[in-house]
Design an enzyme around this catalytic site. Sequence first.
Site, PDB file in Angstrom:
ATOM      1  NE  ARG A   1      55.361  46.507  40.345  1.00 38.79           N
ATOM      2  CZ  ARG A   1      55.518  45.744  41.446  1.00 38.79           C
ATOM      3  NH1 ARG A   1      56.164  44.892  41.504  1.00 38.79           N
ATOM      4  NH2 ARG A   1      54.739  46.314  42.450  1.00 38.79           N
TER       5      ARG A   1
ATOM      6  NE  ARG B   1      51.767  47.856  38.185  1.00 43.02           N
ATOM      7  CZ  ARG B   1      51.737  46.679  37.991  1.00 43.02           C
ATOM      8  NH1 ARG B   1      50.533  45.963  38.638  1.00 43.02           N
ATOM      9  NH2 ARG B   1      52.292  45.991  37.169  1.00 43.02           N
TER      10      ARG B   1
ATOM     11  CE  LYS C   1      43.232  38.876  38.858  1.00 45.72           C
ATOM     12  NZ  LYS C   1      43.991  37.618  38.624  1.00 45.72           N
TER      13      LYS C   1
ATOM     14  NE  ARG D   1      52.542  42.212  32.582  1.00 45.56           N
ATOM     15  CZ  ARG D   1      53.323  43.275  32.715  1.00 45.56           C
ATOM     16  NH1 ARG D   1      54.767  43.199  32.229  1.00 45.56           N
ATOM     17  NH2 ARG D   1      53.173  44.607  33.071  1.00 45.56           N
TER      18      ARG D   1
ATOM     19  NE  ARG E   1      47.604  31.381  36.268  1.00 39.22           N
ATOM     20  CZ  ARG E   1      48.816  31.359  36.793  1.00 39.22           C
ATOM     21  NH1 ARG E   1      49.843  30.869  36.675  1.00 39.22           N
ATOM     22  NH2 ARG E   1      48.675  32.346  37.892  1.00 39.22           N
TER      23      ARG E   1
END
Length: 219
Positions: free
Chosen positions: A159, A126, A17, A170, A92
């Site tokens: 992370r 990541r 995005k 999520r 949202r």
Amino acid sequence: MGGMRKYVIMGVQGSGKGTQSSMLCDAFGLEHISVGDIFRWNISHHTKLGAQVRRLVDAGHLVSDDIVERVVRDRLEQHDWNHGFIIDGFPRNVPQAEFFLESYDIDAVIVLELADEEVQRRVLSRRLCTGCGLDYNLIAHRPEVADVCDVCGGTLVQRDDDTPEALARRLQDYYTSTEPVIDVFGRKELVIRVDAGPSKLEVYDDIRRHLGLPDAAPA
Ligand SMILES: [Zn+2]
């Protein structure tokens, strides 16, 4: 208002995005308005709004609709977006989407779609440098030496919240909250869905074609 372009961009984590927003902004002179960035800026600059947001987030609450709407309205009232904007991180929920539709003429809502397995593959690869904070990705941006930062020699770590379980949560939250929002825009025939799986240039070209934008390469 001839050349004005007003878009919303939505997509799961790892869908590119941010990358697509900056490519479109560079090519068409649009302003990238990220609600998350505005909140982070206010928190790090210790503004009144930043303190308000921090209090809510620390208490495990979402930032309320009226705060989010005020931030978006104030940002858009700066009118530094002569050619238009791409807004990211908003709306949202359904009330925010309805507020937005009443207040602004949106040209399109870009929805970047990515299969859950690909989101997992991207997000779980990541890494973050503990020294300088640089982001790595073992698929797209590998360090020269495994687990060592190219820039500062720091150790690369995952992370804490990049676990399969946290990511699945999520993703579930994302679909639960955004699908009703996409429905609101869909009723106005504003939604374009783009497969975020291919390379970033292919995705960019696909978005551009869907939006009827001329063939302009990103800067
Ligand atoms: Zn580093």
